[in-house]
Design a protein around this motif. Structure first.
Motif, PDB file in Angstrom:
ATOM      1  N   ARG A  35       0.720  -1.137  -0.118  1.00  0.00           N
ATOM      2  CA  ARG A  35       0.019   0.121   0.120  1.00  0.00           C
ATOM      3  C   ARG A  35       0.675   1.201   0.007  1.00  0.00           C
ATOM      4  N   HIS A  36       1.912   1.201   0.957  1.00  0.00           N
ATOM      5  CA  HIS A  36       2.811   2.345   0.850  1.00  0.00           C
ATOM      6  C   HIS A  36       3.356   2.614  -0.565  1.00  0.00           C
ATOM      7  N   ALA A  37       3.764   1.727  -1.248  1.00  0.00           N
ATOM      8  CA  ALA A  37       4.501   1.799  -2.429  1.00  0.00           C
ATOM      9  C   ALA A  37       3.650   2.344  -3.522  1.00  0.00           C
ATOM     10  N   VAL A  38       2.250   1.899  -3.595  1.00  0.00           N
ATOM     11  CA  VAL A  38       1.444   2.230  -4.627  1.00  0.00           C
ATOM     12  C   VAL A  38       1.118   3.475  -4.303  1.00  0.00           C
ATOM     13  N   ARG A  39       0.640   3.878  -3.082  1.00  0.00           N
ATOM     14  CA  ARG A  39       0.421   5.277  -2.734  1.00  0.00           C
ATOM     15  C   ARG A  39       1.564   6.373  -3.109  1.00  0.00           C
ATOM     16  N   TRP A  40       2.752   5.781  -2.744  1.00  0.00           N
ATOM     17  CA  TRP A  40       3.859   6.795  -3.026  1.00  0.00           C
ATOM     18  C   TRP A  40       4.230   6.799  -4.751  1.00  0.00           C
ATOM     19  N   MET A  41       3.946   5.850  -5.512  1.00  0.00           N
ATOM     20  CA  MET A  41       4.241   5.818  -6.726  1.00  0.00           C
ATOM     21  C   MET A  41       2.922   6.845  -7.479  1.00  0.00           C
ATOM     22  N   GLY A  42       1.750   6.634  -6.940  1.00  0.00           N
ATOM     23  CA  GLY A  42       0.515   7.398  -7.382  1.00  0.00           C
ATOM     24  C   GLY A  42       0.870   8.861  -7.057  1.00  0.00           C
ATOM     25  N   GLU A  43       1.668   9.459  -5.957  1.00  0.00           N
ATOM     26  CA  GLU A  43       2.093  10.863  -5.799  1.00  0.00           C
ATOM     27  C   GLU A  43       3.173  11.164  -6.749  1.00  0.00           C
ATOM     28  N   ARG A  44       3.713  10.038  -7.417  1.00  0.00           N
ATOM     29  CA  ARG A  44       4.684  10.671  -8.318  1.00  0.00           C
ATOM     30  C   ARG A  44       4.331  10.448  -9.745  1.00  0.00           C
ATOM     31  N   GLY A  45       2.863  10.244  -9.996  1.00  0.00           N
ATOM     32  CA  GLY A  45       2.266  10.246 -11.475  1.00  0.00           C
ATOM     33  C   GLY A  45       1.990   9.132 -11.991  1.00  0.00           C
ATOM     34  N   HIS A  46       2.253   7.934 -11.144  1.00  0.00           N
ATOM     35  CA  HIS A  46       1.733   6.731 -11.664  1.00  0.00           C
ATOM     36  C   HIS A  46       0.561   5.991 -10.736  1.00  0.00           C
ATOM     37  N   PRO A  47      -0.539   6.537 -11.171  1.00  0.00           N
ATOM     38  CA  PRO A  47      -1.949   6.232 -10.694  1.00  0.00           C
ATOM     39  C   PRO A  47      -1.861   4.597 -10.255  1.00  0.00           C
ATOM     40  N   PRO A  48      -2.711   4.279  -9.055  1.00  0.00           N
ATOM     41  CA  PRO A  48      -2.744   2.955  -8.549  1.00  0.00           C
ATOM     42  C   PRO A  48      -3.006   1.799  -9.870  1.00  0.00           C
ATOM     43  N   ALA A  49      -3.743   2.292 -10.611  1.00  0.00           N
ATOM     44  CA  ALA A  49      -4.101   1.390 -11.825  1.00  0.00           C
ATOM     45  C   ALA A  49      -3.359   1.088 -12.910  1.00  0.00           C
ATOM     46  N   SER A  50      -2.328   2.038 -13.008  1.00  0.00           N
ATOM     47  CA  SER A  50      -1.478   1.969 -13.976  1.00  0.00           C
ATOM     48  C   SER A  50      -0.520   0.686 -14.354  1.00  0.00           C
ATOM     49  N   ASP A  51       0.112   0.652 -15.275  1.00  0.00           N
ATOM     50  CA  ASP A  51       0.995  -0.696 -15.444  1.00  0.00           C
ATOM     51  C   ASP A  51       2.265  -0.580 -14.436  1.00  0.00           C
ATOM     52  N   VAL A  52       2.729   0.782 -14.338  1.00  0.00           N
ATOM     53  CA  VAL A  52       3.902   0.874 -13.585  1.00  0.00           C
ATOM     54  C   VAL A  52       3.365   0.591 -11.948  1.00  0.00           C
ATOM     55  N   SER A  53       2.251   1.034 -11.313  1.00  0.00           N
ATOM     56  CA  SER A  53       2.045   0.840 -10.084  1.00  0.00           C
ATOM     57  C   SER A  53       1.549  -0.529  -9.830  1.00  0.00           C
ATOM     58  N   CYS A  54       1.012  -1.318 -10.932  1.00  0.00           N
ATOM     59  CA  CYS A  54       0.529  -2.655 -10.825  1.00  0.00           C
ATOM     60  C   CYS A  54       1.899  -3.581 -10.579  1.00  0.00           C
TER      61      CYS A  54
END
Length: 151
Positions: A35-54
């Motif tokens: 959860r921390h990783a996905v939230r942090w990536m979202g704050e950097r422009g990679h929303p939770p459903a993006s390929d990067v965040s997944c």
């Protein structure tokens, strides 16, 4: 404990961002790390459903689950560290446990492991450009994976 840093790199326009989190080494410990990783990536422009965040969620989840399952030391936490290098288009995921580093993960996971478990590193290998492990002194190990991001 949650720590975020921004560090100027070698070049003036290069900036490294990192997140460091300590998580409970329990059967549920991988979930907050993910959860921390996905939230942090979202704050950097990679929303939770993006390929990067997944991909990040998958890698963090597997490495954290392995740290809990194979590297658990009662009363000790495991560490998660993400290092984002936008200029290089790369993310490094590191999961550190406190267990004796007698047995580091195999460099090449088996294609057809026997039994009900043993496929986690195959899942890490798929999105990662490369991955490996390093023994820590005096005890423990860090298992890491590097992912390529869109620049």
């Amino acid at each position: 404990m949650l720590t975020e840093t921004a560090t100027p790199g070698d070049m003036p326009q290069r900036e490294l961002r990192s997140l460091t989190v300590q998580c409970l080494s329990s059967p549920r410990g991988a979930q907050p790390a993910r959860r921390h990783a996905v939230r942090w990536m979202g704050e950097r422009g990679h929303p939770p459903a993006s390929d990067v965040s997944c991909a990040v969620a998958l890698v963090v989840g597997e490495l954290a689950a392995n740290a809990v399952r194979h590297g658990r030391v009662p009363g000790r936490e495991f560490g998660l560290r993400l290092v984002l290098d936008r200029a290089a288009g790369a993310l490094r995921v590191e999961v550190t446990d406190a267990a004796s580093a007698k047995r580091l993960p195999a460099v090449a996971p088996s294609s057809f492991p026997e039994g009900e478990s043993g496929r986690g590193l195959l899942l890490v290998d798929a999105p990662a450009e490369r991955w490996g492990s390093t023994a820590r002194s005096p005890v423990g190990k860090t298992v890491w994976a590097e992912l390529r991001l869109e620049v």
